[in-house]
Design a protein around this motif. Structure first.
Motif, PDB file in Angstrom:
ATOM      1  N   GLU B 741       0.844  -1.204   0.000  1.00 40.34           N
ATOM      2  CA  GLU B 741       0.000   0.000   0.000  1.00 40.34           C
ATOM      3  C   GLU B 741       0.880   1.255   0.000  1.00 40.34           C
ATOM      4  O   GLU B 741       0.634   2.207  -0.733  1.00 40.34           O
ATOM      5  N   ALA B 742       1.913   1.193   0.834  1.00 41.31           N
ATOM      6  CA  ALA B 742       2.816   2.349   0.912  1.00 41.31           C
ATOM      7  C   ALA B 742       3.488   2.593  -0.425  1.00 41.31           C
ATOM      8  O   ALA B 742       3.707   3.732  -0.831  1.00 41.31           O
ATOM      9  N   ASP B 743       3.773   1.497  -1.121  1.00 44.61           N
ATOM     10  CA  ASP B 743       4.445   1.640  -2.402  1.00 44.61           C
ATOM     11  C   ASP B 743       3.568   2.345  -3.427  1.00 44.61           C
ATOM     12  O   ASP B 743       4.046   3.089  -4.266  1.00 44.61           O
ATOM     13  N   LYS B 744       2.247   2.108  -3.316  1.00 40.80           N
ATOM     14  CA  LYS B 744       1.326   2.787  -4.247  1.00 40.80           C
ATOM     15  C   LYS B 744       1.425   4.295  -4.059  1.00 40.80           C
ATOM     16  O   LYS B 744       1.394   5.065  -5.017  1.00 40.80           O
ATOM     17  N   VAL B 745       1.541   4.695  -2.794  1.00 36.56           N
ATOM     18  CA  VAL B 745       1.670   6.132  -2.520  1.00 36.56           C
ATOM     19  C   VAL B 745       2.966   6.645  -3.119  1.00 36.56           C
ATOM     20  O   VAL B 745       3.021   7.728  -3.703  1.00 36.56           O
ATOM     21  N   ARG B 746       4.028   5.855  -2.980  1.00 40.70           N
ATOM     22  CA  ARG B 746       5.315   6.280  -3.535  1.00 40.70           C
ATOM     23  C   ARG B 746       5.221   6.447  -5.043  1.00 40.70           C
ATOM     24  O   ARG B 746       5.758   7.388  -5.607  1.00 40.70           O
ATOM     25  N   GLU B 747       4.527   5.505  -5.671  1.00 40.63           N
ATOM     26  CA  GLU B 747       4.378   5.568  -7.127  1.00 40.63           C
ATOM     27  C   GLU B 747       3.680   6.867  -7.510  1.00 40.63           C
ATOM     28  O   GLU B 747       4.077   7.559  -8.439  1.00 40.63           O
ATOM     29  N   LYS B 748       2.638   7.179  -6.746  1.00 48.18           N
ATOM     30  CA  LYS B 748       1.866   8.389  -7.024  1.00 48.18           C
ATOM     31  C   LYS B 748       2.714   9.634  -6.788  1.00 48.18           C
ATOM     32  O   LYS B 748       2.626  10.603  -7.528  1.00 48.18           O
ATOM     33  N   ARG B 749       3.545   9.575  -5.757  1.00 49.75           N
ATOM     34  CA  ARG B 749       4.357  10.744  -5.425  1.00 49.75           C
ATOM     35  C   ARG B 749       5.630  10.825  -6.263  1.00 49.75           C
ATOM     36  O   ARG B 749       6.407  11.750  -6.109  1.00 49.75           O
ATOM     37  N   LYS B 750       5.851   9.856  -7.116  1.00 46.85           N
ATOM     38  CA  LYS B 750       7.035   9.820  -7.977  1.00 46.85           C
ATOM     39  C   LYS B 750       8.324   9.874  -7.167  1.00 46.85           C
ATOM     40  O   LYS B 750       9.221  10.654  -7.466  1.00 46.85           O
ATOM     41  N   VAL B 751       8.381   9.107  -6.103  1.00 44.06           N
ATOM     42  CA  VAL B 751       9.633   9.009  -5.356  1.00 44.06           C
ATOM     43  C   VAL B 751      10.142   7.581  -5.507  1.00 44.06           C
ATOM     44  O   VAL B 751       9.463   6.727  -6.086  1.00 44.06           O
ATOM     45  N   LYS B 752      11.335   7.322  -4.973  1.00 45.77           N
ATOM     46  CA  LYS B 752      11.929   6.002  -5.133  1.00 45.77           C
ATOM     47  C   LYS B 752      11.008   4.929  -4.566  1.00 45.77           C
ATOM     48  O   LYS B 752      10.533   5.041  -3.447  1.00 45.77           O
ATOM     49  N   ARG B 753      10.774   3.901  -5.372  1.00 45.39           N
ATOM     50  CA  ARG B 753       9.804   2.879  -4.971  1.00 45.39           C
ATOM     51  C   ARG B 753      10.425   1.904  -3.979  1.00 45.39           C
ATOM     52  O   ARG B 753      11.640   1.769  -3.887  1.00 45.39           O
ATOM     53  N   LEU B 754       9.551   1.213  -3.241  1.00 39.25           N
ATOM     54  CA  LEU B 754      10.016   0.154  -2.344  1.00 39.25           C
ATOM     55  C   LEU B 754      10.381  -1.074  -3.177  1.00 39.25           C
ATOM     56  O   LEU B 754       9.737  -1.350  -4.193  1.00 39.25           O
ATOM     57  N   ASN B 755      11.362  -1.795  -2.721  1.00 41.68           N
ATOM     58  CA  ASN B 755      11.779  -2.988  -3.455  1.00 41.68           C
ATOM     59  C   ASN B 755      10.870  -4.154  -3.059  1.00 41.68           C
ATOM     60  O   ASN B 755      11.247  -5.051  -2.312  1.00 41.68           O
ATOM     61  N   LEU B 756       9.648  -4.128  -3.566  1.00 37.54           N
ATOM     62  CA  LEU B 756       8.651  -5.120  -3.140  1.00 37.54           C
ATOM     63  C   LEU B 756       9.058  -6.566  -3.418  1.00 37.54           C
ATOM     64  O   LEU B 756       8.865  -7.429  -2.553  1.00 37.54           O
ATOM     65  N   PRO B 757       9.630  -6.857  -4.590  1.00 37.53           N
ATOM     66  CA  PRO B 757      10.021  -8.268  -4.813  1.00 37.53           C
ATOM     67  C   PRO B 757      10.990  -8.766  -3.759  1.00 37.53           C
ATOM     68  O   PRO B 757      10.869  -9.873  -3.252  1.00 37.53           O
ATOM     69  N   LYS B 758      11.938  -7.902  -3.401  1.00 36.75           N
ATOM     70  CA  LYS B 758      12.922  -8.314  -2.398  1.00 36.75           C
ATOM     71  C   LYS B 758      12.252  -8.471  -1.030  1.00 36.75           C
ATOM     72  O   LYS B 758      12.515  -9.424  -0.299  1.00 36.75           O
ATOM     73  N   ILE B 759      11.370  -7.527  -0.705  1.00 35.95           N
ATOM     74  CA  ILE B 759      10.663  -7.617   0.576  1.00 35.95           C
ATOM     75  C   ILE B 759       9.873  -8.923   0.624  1.00 35.95           C
ATOM     76  O   ILE B 759       9.886  -9.657   1.605  1.00 35.95           O
ATOM     77  N   LYS B 760       9.202  -9.214  -0.495  1.00 31.75           N
ATOM     78  CA  LYS B 760       8.396 -10.434  -0.548  1.00 31.75           C
ATOM     79  C   LYS B 760       9.286 -11.659  -0.345  1.00 31.75           C
ATOM     80  O   LYS B 760       8.948 -12.577   0.416  1.00 31.75           O
ATOM     81  N   GLU B 761      10.429 -11.633  -1.017  1.00 31.69           N
ATOM     82  CA  GLU B 761      11.359 -12.760  -0.942  1.00 31.69           C
ATOM     83  C   GLU B 761      11.778 -13.007   0.505  1.00 31.69           C
ATOM     84  O   GLU B 761      11.743 -14.133   1.005  1.00 31.69           O
ATOM     85  N   VAL B 762      12.129 -11.943   1.195  1.00 28.55           N
ATOM     86  CA  VAL B 762      12.611 -12.109   2.567  1.00 28.55           C
ATOM     87  C   VAL B 762      11.466 -12.523   3.490  1.00 28.55           C
ATOM     88  O   VAL B 762      11.623 -13.400   4.347  1.00 28.55           O
ATOM     89  N   LEU B 763      10.307 -11.915   3.296  1.00 28.08           N
ATOM     90  CA  LEU B 763       9.181 -12.278   4.159  1.00 28.08           C
ATOM     91  C   LEU B 763       8.758 -13.732   3.921  1.00 28.08           C
ATOM     92  O   LEU B 763       8.428 -14.454   4.853  1.00 28.08           O
ATOM     93  N   GLU B 764       8.781 -14.148   2.660  1.00 24.36           N
ATOM     94  CA  GLU B 764       8.436 -15.542   2.360  1.00 24.36           C
ATOM     95  C   GLU B 764       9.403 -16.502   3.049  1.00 24.36           C
ATOM     96  O   GLU B 764       9.014 -17.537   3.569  1.00 24.36           O
ATOM     97  N   ALA B 765      10.681 -16.114   3.035  1.00 26.56           N
ATOM     98  CA  ALA B 765      11.688 -16.981   3.654  1.00 26.56           C
ATOM     99  C   ALA B 765      11.448 -17.113   5.149  1.00 26.56           C
ATOM    100  O   ALA B 765      11.807 -18.102   5.769  1.00 26.56           O
TER     101      ALA B 765
END
Lengths: 255, 769
Positions: B741-765
């Protein structure tokens, strides 16, 4: 009402002492501000100690100089320890502020500030503890401060120091918070319940020593300069009046 | 009598008070002087996104959500002051801040000092695929800002150290690893200069798009190949670096001049990056310029570098003060010209060419004639015989703009039989591109995303900035890769972690070298002897030796550390702490995702932030405005990309009313439970004290000690002790939802995005299988 005469020179003369006493009053009010600063969770954890007097300040300054030469490997910090030691000597009062919980009771706020872990495991794992209660009797340390400390409570001490400093600005006394003074004071046993201590030098003088120190302040400072002049009478062209009665004529004139 | 809405005025006043508070923060005293505090003031509109995020985030900061909303409904939108700082054990050094691509200079200098050349090169390559070239061509803005240089000494030789590290490193298999699945999107890159190669590298390797470079000439490299003489950049170095880009799967089509962008779109490319450089030379516009011995500087270099060769006379006049002019002069000198004079409008200290290049040119016998401008070129029977020059009194006007002023009374003539003009270039833009030029000589783009006015077409490098430096072109390439990836639906994240986790060495080779060397000054850059250099096109600058490099690293003041070595953070030295911090940032991609803030922090810098926040609160108090320092809601703002470089952020809500929760901690807290309890069926390894006394023996899981506590039935569901890496699946999913959700805000604000794939990878692990 008796007259209170205040002159800021010579140091520790009765009139200078009056001025210093006023600075002590400011320090006391600053402690009040430190105690009413915002706290994490509203728990009491602030410790304060006010130190003043030639003897006490000298021992703190000497401890700082000792730390400079014995503990600090970094050239820049050695330098800082040395010139700030002069400040400890010259200020009117020293106020120590410390946090009593940073060592023994981490915040448990999942903040991850200490080593990036969600619980306080970094602090606990580096301590002797049982049932989550940390042994505070082990005071051995290789470093100047015994870490790891609760980072959030270190941050908390910033609020206390900030409030004290803000009060000082309202009271128009000059202050400067010093890491070095805090570490030396802690080693000497001031704020002894605290894991981390900041020293605040307070002075009420025309020239605030701590705010804009000259380069190499440990070597070139006002006290040493004046002392050097007083010690070396030739610099002023004044000689002790021995033998010749100076009232009888100009001793410089050739007879 | 006018009537004003008092409430509206009060709200305006609140904003002003927020500014007062910000002012107080800037004036707050510091302990180390190394904390760079940043602030943002948010009002009603900015809070909308926050409310949405809070709604998604479940328990985290729920109090804040409801009460802000309440205040909103009451028509009293609060003003928030966000105060943050990077308080980790790594201080951002001035050299790193000066680097257009943000290479972590102190880190690779430290690694060189430890004798870890491969790791040092990897640190450089994390930001810059063309690292070896950078060690030769960069104009080193880092050295200008080096604190050692700004104090009383010479700056450390950062560029030479970079060259040493990249030259000494053994080729890394990781760099040449073939890439996995692509996204199915295709990007065309026009031009194979530093900007184009960099963009292609990241688009292919990190973002996974197919990248094709179209190069008009027969060899790739752009200005690096045609504009830079071989004695500055040996061609085998250039080829080696381009091979790295090729090896990640970038296709380079040579002799492929693109005339139309529409044709590329028709070929099925989804996005286009225009990095055509600036290859069109400016003309002097004076009499006699059309004679055959008046040559364009760039075409002269192009002929020389392509092996075609060029013919010059005995007395050569080079007009211009930039790097191209100096390159031309030194090349001409190598061709055997007896007298080479560089004439520039600028005074010598204003000349845009690199200082050391000018020094080398003078050493090789090139004459400098600063502060002159040509008025005409003489000729006899169509052959050049000399130039008339007039004195240039100033090159820049009061505003610092290029606006030369001349004194026509001071004129002189000099003899020359060849004149080479290199007074700047502009992009050679084919009309079929359908793009417009700004000021007639550079491409117009949006500064944030490098997007042109055409959809899906991006531009960067010299074509946009005008003739600039190598490293600025690389920075443009990085920016373009990120923007294009976002345009194609990616996250726009091009960060790479190439350096392995670092350890503190027992003995550092640099310290050993220093032991026998005494206090070194700045390492002099070795050059070939002048006669030898002028005899051919061998590389003129020789790299530093190993020993000199090691000694040079010891001159680093380590501005990236506080340096007190006090031990408060739990590490024995600041260096150890910085290494630990860096390892952790590498692990998490720089984002704090399982917890609230980033660590490890420097306790003193944290305290400085505390002082500053306290001063802000005190300033609010002085202005009769209520405030309360809050930390947990600030993490939501952090994740939405506010104050992106900060490791800790605090929120100071400012409001006129005492009744809201954030000023009165007793109210509205009934629904609040600490995070530990809301995680059902699990518990932290070190729960808070109240829970420690109510639960079973805490140590048994860790120590293997059996305590007989079965007689005691806890009043709640039995909790398991979990370690850091064994969180409950539900809370991990919740965490991911917050980040998404936070990343959507970042996208809208045109700032550096969160590295969601990496976050997902670590959380999955971390999930329990």
């Amino acid at each position: 009402m008796p007259k209170i005469a205040i002159r800021d020179w010579p140091p520790y003369s009765p009139t200078d002492q009056q001025r210093r006493d006023n600075a002590v009053i400011a320090a006391k009010l600053m402690v009040n501000a430190a105690l009413t600063a915002p706290t994490i969770g509203g728990i009491p954890m602030t410790e304060a100690e006010i130190v003043y007097g030639e003897e006490e300040q000298e021992s703190i300054a000497r401890k700082m100089e000792e730390l400079a030469h014995e503990k600090s490997d970094s050239y820049s910090w050695k330098h800082i320890f040395l010139y700030e030691a002069v400040m400890a000597r010259e200020v009117d009062v020293i106020l120590f502020l410390g946090n009593t919980r940073a060592y023994s009771e981490p915040w448990n706020g999942e903040c991850g500030l200490c080593a990036g872990r969600p619980d306080c495991s970094f602090v606990y794992e580096n301590r002797t503890q049982s049932a989550g209660l940390i042994d505070t009797t082990d005071r051995r340390s290789d470093t100047m401060v015994k870490g790891p400390l609760c980072a959030a409570y270190g941050h908390q001490l910033g609020y206390n120091v900030g409030s004290a400093l803000m009060t000082a600005t309202h009271l128009y006394v000059d202050t400067r918070p010093l890491i070095t003074m805090g570490i030396a004071g802690q080693k000497l046993g001031y704020c002894r319940n605290s894991a981390i201590v900041v020293g605040i030098g307070i002075s009420a003088r025309g020239k605030p020593e701590a705010s804009d120190p000259a380069p190499d302040y440990q070597r070139v400072n006002l006290v040493r300069a004046i002392d050097a002049i007083r010690g070396n009478v030739n610099q002023l062209g004044v000689r002790p009046a021995t033998g010749v009665n100076y009232r009888s004529g100009d001793p410089m004139k050739k007879r | 009598m006018a009537e004003y809405d008092g409430n509206a005025f009060a709200h305006q006043g609140l904003l002003q008070i927020a500014q007062h508070c910000a002012q107080a923060v800037l004036h707050a005293p510091q302990l180390t002087g190394k904390t760079d505090i940043k602030m943002v003031i948010l009002t009603d509109n900015d809070l909308e996104e926050f409310l949405k995020l809070q709604a998604k985030s479940g328990k985290l900061g729920v109090r804040f959500n409801e009460n802000i909303k309440m205040a909103h409904d009451l028509g009293e939108p609060p003003v928030l002051l966000l105060i943050g700082a990077d308080v980790t054990c790594i201080v951002k050094a001035p050299c790193t801040a000066a680097c257009p691509v943000g290479i972590d200079v102190p880190r690779y200098v430290r690694l060189i000092g430890d004798g870890k050349y491969n790791e040092a090169a990897a640190v450089i390559r994390e930001k810059l695929p063309l690292a070896s070239i950078c060690g030769r061509l960069c104009h080193a803005p880092c050295e200008i800002k080096c604190r050692r240089g700004t104090l009383r000494d010479d700056p450390i030789a950062i560029r030479a150290l970079k060259r040493f590290a990249t030259d000494s490193a053994t080729p890394d298999a990781k760099l040449n690893a073939p890439m996995g699945d692509t996204t199915g999107k295709r990007v065309a890159i026009i031009g194979s200069g530093p900007a184009g190669l960099t963009a292609a590298y990241y688009l292919r390797k990190v973002c996974g798009h197919a990248a094709t470079i179209f190069e008009a000439s027969s060899k790739p490299g752009g200005m690096m190949r045609v504009g830079v003489p071989e004695y500055r950049l040996p061609r085998e170095v250039l080829d080696r670096e381009i091979d790295i880009v090729r090896n990640v799967g970038v296709e380079i089509k040579l002799d492929a001049k693109i005339e139309s962008i529409d044709a590329l779109f028709q070929q099925g490319f989804d996005a286009i990056f225009v990095a055509i450089g600036a290859h069109h030379s400016f003309k002097l516009g004076i009499e006699g310029e059309d004679m055959s011995e008046v040559i364009e500087g760039l075409s002269f270099l192009r002929d020389m570098n392509s092996g075609k060769g060029a013919k010059v006379g005995k007395r050569v006049a080079v007009i211009g003060g930039g790097n191209v002019a100096i390159d031309v002069a030194r090349t001409v000198k190598r061709l055997g010209a007896q007298e080479v004079t560089v004439m520039s409008l600028e005074r010598q200290e204003e000349m845009p060419a690199n200082r050391w290049e000018i020094e080398q040119a003078v050493k090789e016998g090139v004459k400098l004639m600063p502060s002159v401008g040509p008025t005409r070129i003489f000729g006899k029977k169509g052959r050049v015989t000399g130039l008339e020059l007039r004195h240039c009194t100033s090159c820049f006007d009061d505003k610092g703009m290029f606006n030369p002023a001349f004194d026509d009374a001071q004129k002189k003539t000099i003899d020359a039989d060849t004149v080479i003009v290199s007074i700047g270039q502009s992009p050679d833009l084919p009309p079929g591109f359908g793009l417009s030029l700004e000021n007639g000589n550079r491409l117009h783009v949006d500064n944030f995303m490098l997007a042109t006015e055409r959809h899906g077409v991006y531009a960067g490098g010299d074509a946009v900035s005008g003739p600039a430096s190598f490293i600025e072109a690389v920075a443009a390439g990085r920016k373009a890769a990120s923007s294009i990836d976002q345009y194609l639906g990616g996250m726009g994240i091009i960060d790479e972690v190439l350096a392995p986790l670092e350890t503190v060495p027992e003995v550092s080779p640099a310290a050993l070298a220093l032991h026998t060397a005494g206090d070194p000054g700045r390492a002099p850059i070795p050059f070939l002897p002048t006669e030898e250099a002028l005899a051919g096109f061998a590389e003129a600058e020789c790299g530093l030796s190993e020993r000199t490099s090691l000694l040079e690293t010891t001159r680093c003041l380590k501005c990236n550390e506080v340096g007190l070595d006090c031990g408060a953070c739990g590490f024995k030295t600041c260096r150890e702490a910085a290494i630990n911090c860096q390892n952790r940032l590498n692990e998490t991609g720089g984002e704090p995702w399982g917890w609230l803030m980033k660590g490890p922090s420097c306790i003193w810098r944290l305290m400085e932030l505390g002082i500053a926040v306290d001063w802000a609160a005190a300033a609010a108090h002085r202005n009769n405005v209520e405030s309360r320092v809050t930390m947990v809601p600030a993490t939501a703002f952090m994740r939405m990309g506010y104050l992106p470089d900060c490791s800790m952020v605090l929120v100071l809500p400012l409001g006129p009313c005492k009744e809201h929760w954030y000023f009165d901690p007793g109210s509205g807290r009934e629904d609040f439970k600490s995070a530990e309890v809301t995680r059902k069926g699990q518990m932290l390894a070190y729960p808070p004290l109240w829970m420690r006394f109510t639960g079973p023996g805490r140590d048994q899981g860790k120590r293997g000690m059996k305590t007989h506590d079965d007689w005691w039935n806890p009043p709640y569901e039995r909790l398991d002790i979990v370690k850091d890496d064994e969180w409950g699946n539900a809370s991990l999913e919740r965490d991911y939802a917050i980040f998404a959700e936070a990343d959507k805000v970042r996208e809208k604000r045109k700032v550096k995005r969160l590295n969601l794939p990496k976050i997902k990878e670590v959380l999955e692990a971390k999930k329990k299988k």
